[in-house]
Scaffold this motif. Sequence first.
Motif, mmCIF file in Angstrom:
data_model
loop_
_atom_site.group_PDB
_atom_site.id
_atom_site.type_symbol
_atom_site.label_atom_id
_atom_site.label_comp_id
_atom_site.label_asym_id
_atom_site.label_seq_id
_atom_site.Cartn_x
_atom_site.Cartn_y
_atom_site.Cartn_z
ATOM 1 N N UNK A 126 35.770 39.578 42.993
ATOM 2 C CA UNK A 126 36.788 40.679 43.004
ATOM 3 C C UNK A 126 37.462 40.753 41.557
ATOM 4 N N UNK A 127 37.100 41.697 41.157
ATOM 5 C CA UNK A 127 37.444 42.039 39.803
ATOM 6 C C UNK A 127 38.715 42.940 39.908
ATOM 7 N N UNK A 128 39.951 42.243 39.521
ATOM 8 C CA UNK A 128 41.218 42.957 39.708
ATOM 9 C C UNK A 128 41.668 43.716 38.518
ATOM 10 N N UNK A 129 42.071 44.596 38.608
ATOM 11 C CA UNK A 129 42.685 45.636 37.307
ATOM 12 C C UNK A 129 43.989 46.203 37.896
ATOM 13 N N UNK A 130 44.879 46.885 37.126
ATOM 14 C CA UNK A 130 46.150 47.497 37.591
ATOM 15 C C UNK A 130 46.405 48.825 36.820
ATOM 16 N N UNK A 131 47.380 49.556 37.454
ATOM 17 C CA UNK A 131 47.806 50.920 36.898
ATOM 18 C C UNK A 131 48.540 50.156 35.664
ATOM 19 N N UNK A 132 49.293 49.301 35.869
ATOM 20 C CA UNK A 132 49.944 48.550 34.479
ATOM 21 C C UNK A 132 49.553 47.059 34.598
ATOM 22 N N UNK A 133 49.267 46.590 33.671
ATOM 23 C CA UNK A 133 48.990 47.212 32.331
ATOM 24 C C UNK A 133 47.499 48.119 32.245
ATOM 25 N N UNK A 134 47.630 49.248 31.748
ATOM 26 C CA UNK A 134 46.702 50.213 31.874
ATOM 27 C C UNK A 134 45.197 49.562 31.626
ATOM 28 N N UNK A 135 44.402 49.587 32.453
ATOM 29 C CA UNK A 135 43.078 49.057 32.177
ATOM 30 C C UNK A 135 42.185 49.677 31.213
ATOM 31 N N UNK A 136 41.316 49.180 30.372
ATOM 32 C CA UNK A 136 40.387 49.629 29.499
ATOM 33 C C UNK A 136 38.926 49.399 30.126
ATOM 34 N N UNK A 211 39.229 37.433 39.867
ATOM 35 C CA UNK A 211 39.224 37.410 38.303
ATOM 36 C C UNK A 211 39.841 38.858 37.853
ATOM 37 N N UNK A 212 40.319 38.538 36.446
ATOM 38 C CA UNK A 212 40.855 39.661 36.013
ATOM 39 C C UNK A 212 41.691 39.313 34.895
ATOM 40 N N UNK A 213 42.300 40.129 33.958
ATOM 41 C CA UNK A 213 43.135 39.814 32.901
ATOM 42 C C UNK A 213 44.694 39.566 33.540
ATOM 43 N N UNK A 214 45.362 38.718 32.747
ATOM 44 C CA UNK A 214 46.883 38.541 32.822
ATOM 45 C C UNK A 214 47.657 39.588 33.170
ATOM 46 N N UNK A 263 38.800 35.542 56.436
ATOM 47 C CA UNK A 263 37.972 35.124 55.446
ATOM 48 C C UNK A 263 38.522 33.861 54.652
ATOM 49 N N UNK A 264 37.674 33.805 53.610
ATOM 50 C CA UNK A 264 37.924 32.362 52.825
ATOM 51 C C UNK A 264 38.061 33.038 51.118
ATOM 52 N N UNK A 265 38.998 32.156 50.652
ATOM 53 C CA UNK A 265 39.259 32.422 49.132
ATOM 54 C C UNK A 265 39.186 31.201 48.477
ATOM 55 N N UNK A 266 38.589 31.185 47.326
ATOM 56 C CA UNK A 266 38.381 30.142 46.455
ATOM 57 C C UNK A 266 39.228 30.426 45.060
ATOM 58 N N UNK A 267 40.185 29.625 44.828
ATOM 59 C CA UNK A 267 41.223 30.225 43.944
ATOM 60 C C UNK A 267 41.059 28.684 43.056
ATOM 61 N N UNK A 268 41.292 29.180 41.524
ATOM 62 C CA UNK A 268 41.427 28.367 40.242
ATOM 63 C C UNK A 268 41.589 29.250 39.057
ATOM 64 N N UNK A 269 42.534 28.792 38.165
ATOM 65 C CA UNK A 269 42.618 29.749 37.167
ATOM 66 C C UNK A 269 41.436 29.661 36.145
ATOM 67 N N UNK A 270 40.580 28.373 36.194
ATOM 68 C CA UNK A 270 39.306 28.563 35.645
ATOM 69 C C UNK A 270 38.216 29.366 35.883
ATOM 70 N N UNK A 271 38.426 29.701 37.362
ATOM 71 C CA UNK A 271 37.381 30.804 37.846
ATOM 72 C C UNK A 271 37.990 32.240 37.554
ATOM 73 N N UNK A 272 39.255 32.308 37.433
ATOM 74 C CA UNK A 272 39.748 33.678 37.120
ATOM 75 C C UNK A 272 39.457 34.246 35.817
ATOM 76 N N UNK A 273 39.345 33.460 35.021
ATOM 77 C CA UNK A 273 39.222 33.955 33.842
ATOM 78 C C UNK A 273 37.567 33.421 33.240
ATOM 79 N N UNK A 274 36.623 34.080 33.275
ATOM 80 C CA UNK A 274 35.426 33.872 32.960
ATOM 81 C C UNK A 274 34.603 34.925 31.787
#
Length: 339
Positions: A126-136, A211-214, A263-274
């Motif tokens: 799941x690639x997460x982006x948001x209204x703010x900060x504006x996605x590019x 995954x997705x930007x900060x 469902x199931x979720x695998x979470x780690x900062x190392x995964x969120x940023x690739x």
Amino acid sequence: MSKRKLSRQQQWRVDKIQAERAQRAEKREVQDTDKLAAGEYGAEQPGRVMAHFGRTLEVRNADGTPVRCHLRANLEGLVTGDRVIWRAGQDGSGVVVAREERDSVLKRPDARGLLKPVAANIDQILIVFAVEPAPHPNLIDRYLVAAEATDIAPVLVLNKIDLLPEDGGELSKLLERYHSLGYPVVRTTTANEAGLEPLRQQLEGRTSVFVGQSGVGKSSLIDLLLPDESLRIGALSEDSRKGTHTTTTARLYTMNRDEVTDGELIDSPGIREFGLIHLTEQDVTDGFIEFHPFIGHCRFRDCRHRAEPGCALLEAVEAGKIHPERFASYRRILDSLDA
């Protein structure tokens, strides 16, 4: 820089250490085999790796209970999400004796640039982006290319939709462009419970990673999806969600609601940023799914899709079969690889 030559004594020490390690591994294997043969462990049963700590694993058994297990010496490379066969010991711990075949594996480069598996048997990214900060759009495209390279289905998640203007603005047009390419698009918000329902439906029955930007709200989404996990991982930073395990290993969580597994979720900062540093130009080209009908139809086999005559991709852009902004984004990604 030339490789430093070891002295005879240094080389002897290196060989000695390696031989001792091999002997210890062989001894552990013999001990495990002896214990298994002696009946100190129960019957084989299926499980799934919830977390990995060196040669120790946390394995979820058939009724959902976590069990601390160690690895047989001949088993290497297990990661969170692996399906395994294990046997229970008399002291409440267990031993993992085999790994089942993987459906998928997510890898990312380590400090040396070598690809290293970090999680397995994932159904969707799941690639997460948001209204703010504006996605590019180029940033979204980079995540899509990275996801496509894993052969794991990507899903676009727009967070903070409570901040959208009434007409949706340019962002809605951007989302429609990706939707027309066949990518699932989910709109969500943490502002109210109902805002999470479309996301919960997408997660139901699947194993997912985010995954997705900060700043796009990944941690807030994960916190709301896993309300009962805060006690297990300790106090978390609102921005980084750093806890006992999340900084060192990926962890598998089960999402439950009203005593029903969502469902199931695998979470780690190392995964969120690739990123893309391990990908080739061909990997990037293949990562733009609308290019697929035209790949291999250029006049020249070594076409780089810049200004070569007879380039099938450029002709598709001119014919309106490839969106010019997506193609421009593709070119920027290739230029970044060259840089």
